[in-house]
Design an enzyme around this catalytic site. Structure first.
Site, PDB file in Angstrom:
ATOM      1  N   LYS A  94      36.634  30.326  37.879  1.00 16.05           N
ATOM      2  CA  LYS A  94      35.513  31.204  37.546  1.00 16.05           C
ATOM      3  C   LYS A  94      35.392  31.356  36.031  1.00 16.05           C
ATOM      4  O   LYS A  94      36.380  31.235  35.315  1.00 16.05           O
ATOM      5  CB  LYS A  94      35.750  32.599  38.150  1.00 16.05           C
ATOM      6  N   ARG A 114      36.390  32.307  53.123  1.00 15.31           N
ATOM      7  CA  ARG A 114      36.123  31.770  54.468  1.00 15.31           C
ATOM      8  C   ARG A 114      37.305  30.951  54.980  1.00 15.31           C
ATOM      9  O   ARG A 114      37.524  30.845  56.184  1.00 15.31           O
ATOM     10  CB  ARG A 114      34.821  30.958  54.452  1.00 15.31           C
TER      11      ARG A 114
HETATM   12  N1  BES Z   1      35.099  36.646  45.975  1.00 17.39           N
HETATM   13  C1  BES Z   1      34.020  35.773  45.721  1.00 17.39           C
HETATM   14  C2  BES Z   1      32.667  36.427  45.995  1.00 17.39           C
HETATM   15  C3  BES Z   1      32.159  37.374  44.947  1.00 17.39           C
HETATM   16  C4  BES Z   1      31.713  36.929  43.735  1.00 17.39           C
HETATM   17  C5  BES Z   1      32.094  38.707  45.235  1.00 17.39           C
HETATM   18  C6  BES Z   1      31.212  37.820  42.811  1.00 17.39           C
HETATM   19  C7  BES Z   1      31.582  39.603  44.316  1.00 17.39           C
HETATM   20  C8  BES Z   1      31.148  39.155  43.091  1.00 17.39           C
HETATM   21  C9  BES Z   1      34.115  34.545  46.600  1.00 17.39           C
HETATM   22  O1  BES Z   1      35.395  34.105  46.877  1.00 17.39           O
HETATM   23  C10 BES Z   1      33.424  33.448  45.884  1.00 17.39           C
HETATM   24  O2  BES Z   1      33.895  33.065  44.861  1.00 17.39           O
HETATM   25  N2  BES Z   1      32.320  32.953  46.457  1.00 17.39           N
HETATM   26  C11 BES Z   1      31.561  31.914  45.850  1.00 17.39           C
HETATM   27  C12 BES Z   1      31.148  30.959  46.918  1.00 17.39           C
HETATM   28  C13 BES Z   1      30.522  29.697  46.408  1.00 17.39           C
HETATM   29  C14 BES Z   1      31.551  28.867  45.686  1.00 17.39           C
HETATM   30  C15 BES Z   1      29.938  28.928  47.570  1.00 17.39           C
HETATM   31  C16 BES Z   1      30.340  32.544  45.172  1.00 17.39           C
HETATM   32  O3  BES Z   1      29.760  33.465  45.731  1.00 17.39           O
HETATM   33  O4  BES Z   1      30.018  32.116  44.071  1.00 17.39           O
HETATM   34 MN    MN Z   2      36.137  32.799  45.364  1.00 19.73          MN
END
Ligand code: BES
Ligand code: MN
Ligand code: ZN
Length: 496
Positions: free
Chosen positions: A278, A352
């Site tokens: 990230k 997931r």
């Molecule tokens: N924990 C995150 C989701 C998230 C991101 C919650 C920002 C709250 C704020 C999750 O694990 C994630 O990183 N999801 C990705 C999925 C994508 C790679 C398909 C996302 O939402 O960017």
């Molecule tokens: Mn994630």
């Protein structure tokens, strides 16, 4: 905090502060009128000067009102009488708590609970009152070396109710208190940083909860997960030095043969994104990626406090998502507990991966229904903001029940479609499915992924990415969706 119900005349109660409501414009509620009478028109006299007109959210603190036993009287504006609603009630209660914090009163008598609201019975009013009071009292200062002792709520709060409603009022108050205790646990766990709140820490918390309430608790270690074949969960854990845990909690308040409600909570104690790392800004907020897990623990606490007559199972897959040498690479293919294979195209779609193995594990409990709770997608924040939790389900009756309970709790969710058409986006040329479905409809494709593992029972998914915590100057866990979940359990137990 200590709560109680009082049924006597408000003007005679010895208390640090009597809180009474005033409608727009300058229309007194019954308790306000009682104080006005006892003080021979002191309050109406003050109102005529124009310092307080009953507008929603306005408060006015009075000292030494003659003829009244309370040291202080707090007038709280309720807005227009004919528009008084559940929302106006909640806002007025929150405004009262905010104003009480600024006084030095050690106790208070709150009479706002006597107001009539359409479709909201006395139990609802007291349940909400306790929840709002605890919400206002909450602080997270366990990691500060000096605590700030300004702005504290009175230690003891009494709420008034008509004598005929005393039993219902007491029941609502106890429910609200239990839900608030659950929310506080959820908030504390969420607010703890990733270096303290690790998977092992969550397992210890679950064990402590089990000891306190005589629940059954089992924690599966990595070796046991390997033996079972939880390849998806384990692939996420491989990038971290922290050992993963799979927590199984069981509360048995119902008949032995009654099928349980199963709650599954995402327990990523820190989400760096893994190799698909990230960006740096706000990455600290990924300590909240275990708020689903925390909401399961909070709901168990509330349920056990209320001794609800139902069976409940909690499943918490928990690990960090780190970019270590053992971490998954984009393109890796893993085999889940269900036997289905997954191509990991983005290691940041890890929630997931841990949830799918937990959903398969849930089958062994022959559940009545399964609800998973997860900070799953940033897309959900874009779709619904910080107001509604995303809800997707393979059963509209269950979805409807959860939506309704969210309304009642004022912890609302909004349903998104789980149509087969979206499954297309998860196709992989090399495995049974990919773990991402591209940018469009990110919340839905994440749920579509989970749905492939929840075919054997009635299931709903709550995406709490936008609702589990607040950013900015009020940064902190909200305790959501514990109100929704506990209202659902109350309903299932016939106690709503
Ligand atoms: N924990 C995150 C989701 C998230 C991101 C919650 C920002 C709250 C704020 C999750 O694990 C994630 O990183 N999801 C990705 C999925 C994508 C790679 C398909 C996302 O939402 O960017
Ligand atoms: Mn994630
Ligand atoms: Zn995550």
């Amino acid at each position: 905090m200590e709560f109680s119900i009082k049924t006597g005349a408000p003007e005679k109660q010895k208390t640090g502060c009597a809180v009474v409501g005033v409608f727009e414009s300058r229309k007194l509620t019954a308790p306000a009128e009682a104080l006005d009478k006892a003080s021979k028109g002191h309050i109406t006299g003050l109102l005529k000067r124009g310092d307080h007109d009953g507008k929603a959210g306005n408060t006015l603190l009075l000292h030494d009102v003659p003829g009244v036993a309370a040291e202080r009287v707090l007038l709280v504006g309720l807005g227009k009488a004919e528009e008084f609603s559940a929302k106006a009630y909640r806002d007025a209660m929150a405004a009262a708590m905010g104003a009480l914090k600024k006084t030095a009163a050690k106790d208070a008598l709150v009479t706002l609970t006597e107001a009539d609201i359409k479709d909201c019975d006395v139990r609802w009013r007291l349940r909400q009152a306790a929840m709002i009071a605890e919400e206002a009292a909450y602080r997270f200062d366990q990691l500060k070396s000096k605590k700030d002792d300004n702005n504290l709520l009175p230690e003891r709060l009494a709420f008034t109710a008509p004598a005929k409603d005393a039993t219902q009022a007491e029941a609502g108050l106890q429910q609200g208190r239990a839900i608030a205790l659950g929310m506080n646990l959820t908030r504390d766990l969420g607010n703890l940083p990733g270096n303290i709140c690790t998977p092992s820490y969550l397992a210890d918390q679950a064990r402590a909860l089990a000891r306190q309430y005589k629940l059954k608790c089992q924690v599966l270690e990595r070796a046991q997960m390997e033996k079972l074949g939880m390849g998806a969960l384990l692939s996420v854990a491989r990038g971290s030095h922290q050992p993963p845990k799979f927590i199984v909690l069981e509360y048995r308040g119902g008949k032995a043969k009654e099928a349980p409600v199963v709650l599954v909570g995402k327990g990523i104690t820190f989400d760096t994104g893994g190799i698909s790392i990230k960006p740096a800004p706000e990455m600290d907020e990924m300590k909240y990626d275990m708020c689903g897990a925390a909401s399961v623990l909070g709901s168990f606490k509330a349920c056990a406090e209320m001794k609800l007559p139902l069976n409940l199972v909690g499943l918490i897959p928990t690990t960090e998502n780190m970019p270590g040498g053992g971490a998954s690479r984009p393109g890796d293919i893993v085999t889940s507990l269900s036997g289905q294979t997954i191509e990991i195209l983005n290691t940041d779609a890890e929630g997931r991966l841990i949830l799918c193995d937990a959903l398969t594990y849930a089958e062994r409990f022959n559940p009545d229904c399964v609800v998973d709770i997860a900070t799953l997608t940033g897309a959900c924040v874009i779709a619904l903001g910080h107001v509604a939790t995303g809800l997707l389900a393979n059963n509209d009756e269950l979805a409807g029940e959860l939506l309704e309970c969210g309304q009642r709790a004022h912890d609302r969710a909004w349903q998104l479609p789980l149509w087969e058409d979206y499954q297309e986006q998860l196709k992989s040329p090399f495995a049974d499915m990919a773990n991402i479905g591209g940018r469009p409809a990110g919340t839905i494709t994440a749920a579509c992924f989970l749905a492939r593992f929840a075919k054997k029972y009635t299931w709903a998914h709550l995406d709490i990415a936008g609702t589990a915590w607040r950013s900015g100057k009020d940064k902190g866990a909200t305790g959501r969706p514990v109100p929704l979940l506990t209202h659902f359990l109350l309903k299932r137990a016939g106690r709503l």
